[in-house]
Write an enzyme that holds these catalytic residues in place. Sequence first.
Site, PDB file in Angstrom:
ATOM      1  N   ASP A 228       0.867  -1.167   0.000  1.00  0.00           N
ATOM      2  CA  ASP A 228       0.000   0.000   0.000  1.00  0.00           C
ATOM      3  C   ASP A 228       0.917   1.234   0.000  1.00  0.00           C
ATOM      4  O   ASP A 228       2.139   1.132   0.131  1.00  0.00           O
ATOM      5  CB  ASP A 228      -0.947  -0.027   1.221  1.00  0.00           C
ATOM      6  CG  ASP A 228      -2.169   0.846   0.993  1.00  0.00           C
ATOM      7  OD1 ASP A 228      -3.184   0.629   1.661  1.00  0.00           O
ATOM      8  OD2 ASP A 228      -2.116   1.736   0.118  1.00  0.00           O
TER       9      ASP A 228
HETATM   10  C1  GLC Z   1      -4.348   4.279  -0.072  1.00  0.00           C
HETATM   11  C2  GLC Z   1      -5.248   3.132   0.336  1.00  0.00           C
HETATM   12  C3  GLC Z   1      -5.399   2.061  -0.710  1.00  0.00           C
HETATM   13  C4  GLC Z   1      -5.346   2.699  -2.090  1.00  0.00           C
HETATM   14  C5  GLC Z   1      -3.945   3.234  -2.281  1.00  0.00           C
HETATM   15  C6  GLC Z   1      -3.778   3.941  -3.633  1.00  0.00           C
HETATM   16  O1  GLC Z   1      -3.546   4.661   0.999  1.00  0.00           O
HETATM   17  O2  GLC Z   1      -4.953   2.489   1.569  1.00  0.00           O
HETATM   18  O3  GLC Z   1      -6.651   1.397  -0.470  1.00  0.00           O
HETATM   19  O4  GLC Z   1      -5.643   1.737  -3.087  1.00  0.00           O
HETATM   20  O5  GLC Z   1      -3.541   4.118  -1.240  1.00  0.00           O
HETATM   21  O6  GLC Z   1      -4.588   5.081  -3.659  1.00  0.00           O
END
Ligand code: GLC
Length: 724
Positions: A266
Amino acid sequence: MELNEIKNIIKNMTLEEKIYQLQQLTPEFFQNDIETKLTGPLQEMEIDKNVINNTGSILAAYDAKTIKNIQKEYLKNNRNKIPLLFMDDVIHGFKTIFPIPLGLACSWDIELVEKCASISAKEAAVSGIHVTFSPMVDLVRDPRWGRVMESTGEDPYLNSQFAKAFVKGYQGDNSFSDIFKIACCVKHFAGYGACEAGRDYNTVDISERFLYEFYLPSYKAAIDQGCEMVMSAFNLIDGIPTSANKKLFRDILRNEWGFKGVTISDWNAVEEILINGVAESKQDAAKKAIEAGIDIEMMSTNYANYLKNLVENKIIDESLIDEAVERILTLKNKLGLFENPYRTADEELEKKYHLCPEHRATAREAAANSMVLLKNDEVLPLKKDAKIALIGPYSDNKNILGRWSDRGDPENSITLKEGILSKITYKDNLIVEEGCKLNQKQYDTNDEQLLNNAFIACKEADVIILALGEDEDMTGEAASRADISIPDNQIRLAEKILEAGKPVILVLFNGRPLVLKWFNEKMSAILEAWFPGTEGGNAIADILFGDVNPSGKLTMSFPYNVGQIPVYYNSFNTGRPKIPGEDNKYTTCFLDIPNEPLYPFGYGLSYTRYKYSNLSLNKESFTYGENIIATVEIENIGNYSGFEIVQWYIRDIAGSVARPVKELKGFEKIFLKPGEKKKVEFVITEEKLKFYTIDMSYKAEKGRFKLFVGGNSVDLIEAEFKFI
Ligand code: GLC
């Protein structure tokens, strides 16, 4: 391209080129003034043009023109001519926005959810997206957590059905021969929904048994459906950040489940291995993540900055990088990007498909099926010639898309006022007053005027529709709330308009279960509309005026009080269960509130009523290789046709470990006309009885069981059977 050709490309790549293929960045790095940015605001990322020219993927680019331009420029500078992969958060729609997933789930309509995902994929594909960071399948039990809006709820079986539906909608048959299908990325692996106190990014500490029993099934369902990617989570599992957790990503995901696709951290989560205190340095964080099996690093740059050093000093083996690169290039190859780096990106197709009438029609259908009628003192459905006061900050508000709808445009939303105006016989019969601000923290004199105008409007009306709820930014990521009630100024508005002495219908726009005890006492009807998406106003009006009979059922319990959290239906009996109605304080209970939630899992009203009877089993016991067929009759004993969601639950009376008092094991959505009766069947198999037993083996144990069936998780009829 064949696999051996991919391997040849990798053979010809330098170590740095391979490492940079594991980097994911946002589009800002691919704009003209990047040199100044790299020496300016982005200096701390310690990367240079060489990294950018070899980056493997981009997140959050989202229109055909931009994506085609970036891809074209990139391929000019990329020595190996390896195309970029474009990923985005397409969570509940792209341009046509559907209800938030927690709302969609209340439809209990697998085909409908798959159709919404398919439309989302088509609208994203024509804008150049190759992968969506969806489905989010985290099981949730704590509505203080803002991200419950992205989830499908508190049940592992139901979450698993939706996980499969989303993946099938996005990926189709997983061949990507259909150019309108995109790859998807299940998240957040694993257990993110169990963050302590519902506080986002907080510690997760659950037993291995609970992890397997409740939290892992939905991820596995997505993998089994062919989901191409898996994203890590911000939390710990067993004290280890998931992005550094070999047990999760290598032992379970790869070795136990056979996942061959791509994994991704993430946002910044590799760097957060250091911040969690599980790495001595950024280099150590990079080492732990690549060893755990994280292929792509999203937005932090520890791979780019330290993997080369780790390989050259023989701290890690280069094969770890090669395997990650091979998986990434394999995904690009599956999507046909080597042959056509632009795939489906096409401005003309964007104009043809974005928000087209068919997509809007599905959004309207999905929204109406997602809404849950929580209370109705026979004031709904409304007559189309009624004099209506529409009051509240959501009475004529286009911001009803909900979080994670960034590619949608609120300007395209249908407001509740617009929806009602399209229904009623006399337009002058509708008076609309805002009544208060949506996210007003403090009161000021202007608000007195708003309040008084609303009160005056109410005195003229036969019935009041009160449109309240959360501000969109009170939900989603980084939006945990310790107090999950409706904002005070909106409660004050409700108190004021009740003085008009007319029936009040509350329509809720929110992204989580709220504490609604006071409203449940005072309102004549309550319709949970969630953040209903682009066609929200029309869908709510369809229900309010009876053109659609509400059929939604909650997939997450609504607590009686925030102090009751966590409250969920599939709980354990304990040694001192509280028997409703019995007055014995030496049981598991509170002195000041009941144990039961205000509205339970599976609950939702209709304009008609359904009678369950004649539950029968074709035999009283069965053994390995056999099954039992249960049947029940459901009759529509009211005056409206409607859909009923028949829910089947099982209780294992005694196991080698404690078993929940009931677990959802099947459901069926049936349509019944007034007076119509149908028989519904449910097959009890050994598979339906399996669980993680005392030695963590997943199997059924012999013994006594109860079978329950009904229209929610509380009002049930039951029978017993044995597995011998
Ligand atoms: C965010 C979220 C994740 C998302 C990613 C890209 O922090 O936790 O669910 O897909 O970043 O935006």
